[in-house]
Design an enzyme around this catalytic site. Structure first.
Site, PDB file in Angstrom:
ATOM      1  N   ILE A  72      35.273  37.822  39.659  1.00 38.19           N
ATOM      2  CA  ILE A  72      36.414  37.428  40.496  1.00 38.19           C
ATOM      3  C   ILE A  72      36.590  38.521  41.551  1.00 38.19           C
ATOM      4  O   ILE A  72      37.027  39.639  41.228  1.00 38.19           O
ATOM      5  CB  ILE A  72      37.689  37.270  39.638  1.00 38.19           C
ATOM      6  CG1 ILE A  72      37.448  36.242  38.517  1.00 38.19           C
ATOM      7  CG2 ILE A  72      38.882  36.841  40.522  1.00 38.19           C
ATOM      8  CD1 ILE A  72      38.483  36.266  37.414  1.00 38.19           C
ATOM      9  N   GLU A  73      36.192  38.216  42.774  1.00 36.37           N
ATOM     10  CA  GLU A  73      36.211  39.229  43.830  1.00 36.37           C
ATOM     11  C   GLU A  73      37.580  39.291  44.497  1.00 36.37           C
ATOM     12  O   GLU A  73      38.452  38.438  44.254  1.00 36.37           O
ATOM     13  CB  GLU A  73      35.103  38.927  44.849  1.00 36.37           C
ATOM     14  CG  GLU A  73      33.741  39.033  44.180  1.00 36.37           C
ATOM     15  CD  GLU A  73      32.569  38.940  45.134  1.00 36.37           C
ATOM     16  OE1 GLU A  73      32.738  38.504  46.296  1.00 36.37           O
ATOM     17  OE2 GLU A  73      31.456  39.308  44.708  1.00 36.37           O
ATOM     18  N   GLU A 121      31.379  40.089  32.984  1.00 35.88           N
ATOM     19  CA  GLU A 121      31.355  40.621  31.616  1.00 35.88           C
ATOM     20  C   GLU A 121      32.744  41.086  31.187  1.00 35.88           C
ATOM     21  O   GLU A 121      33.192  40.816  30.070  1.00 35.88           O
ATOM     22  CB  GLU A 121      30.393  41.811  31.523  1.00 35.88           C
ATOM     23  CG  GLU A 121      28.945  41.462  31.790  1.00 35.88           C
ATOM     24  CD  GLU A 121      28.569  41.611  33.266  1.00 35.88           C
ATOM     25  OE1 GLU A 121      29.417  41.299  34.133  1.00 35.88           O
ATOM     26  OE2 GLU A 121      27.444  42.028  33.542  1.00 35.88           O
ATOM     27  N   CYS A 142      30.882  47.989  33.140  1.00 35.28           N
ATOM     28  CA  CYS A 142      30.843  46.970  32.076  1.00 35.28           C
ATOM     29  C   CYS A 142      30.137  47.510  30.839  1.00 35.28           C
ATOM     30  O   CYS A 142      30.550  47.247  29.706  1.00 35.28           O
ATOM     31  CB  CYS A 142      30.152  45.705  32.580  1.00 35.28           C
ATOM     32  SG  CYS A 142      31.172  44.801  33.758  1.00 35.28           S
TER      33      CYS A 142
END
Ligand code: THU
Length: 135
Positions: A43-44, A55, A93
């Site tokens: 989700i930018e 992730e 992540c």
């Protein structure tokens, strides 16, 4: 839930990717020890720094619903609609994985529609800094 099935769910999760800036659609599917699957996408954000990876979306969904132990995650990504090779997890992540998972945690990286490569967290984050060092 097989490795292949989890990889397919990761590919499917790309459909919800919000990635107008990079054009990279990333999907993840996380299998908890209780047998539940949590999917996530990247989700930018126009600020760039507020972007969240697929992730971590999957991990935070699971953790916020009470899951504490995890077996395996599958990740699929890239700019193309088709999967054309590995899209490996970023360092942040990997560090989140090291907080909640053992070194035997399995990371499946889709390399195509029906193909993948399998890694252990210990291979992707050797000598991880983990909660044990703060005891
Ligand atoms: N991205 C992920 O979703 N997972 C990773 O571990 C690597 C990077 C996303 C973040 C961003 O939306 C795009 O891929 C390009 O960096």
């Amino acid at each position: 839930m097989s490795e292949k099935e989890l990889a397919r769910l990761a590919i499917k999760a790309r459909n919800f990717s919000y990635s107008p800036y990079s054009g990279c659609k990333v999907g993840a599917a996380l299998l908890s020890s209780s047998g539940k699957v949590f999917t996530g996408c990247n989700i930018e954000n126009s600020s760039f720094s507020a972007t969240v990876c697929a992730e971590r979306t999957a991990f935070f969904k699971a953790l916020s619903e009470g899951e504490k132990e995890f077996k395996m995650i599958a990740v699929a990504g890239g700019r193309s609609d088709n999967i054309e090779g590995e899209f490996p997890p970023c360092g942040v992540c990997r560090q989140v994985m090291a907080e909640f998972c053992s070194s035997e945690f399995v990371i499946i990286l889709a390399t195509g529609k029906d193909s993948y490569k399998k890694y252990f967290l210990s291979e992707l984050l050797p000598q991880a800094f983990s909660p044990g060092y703060l005891k």
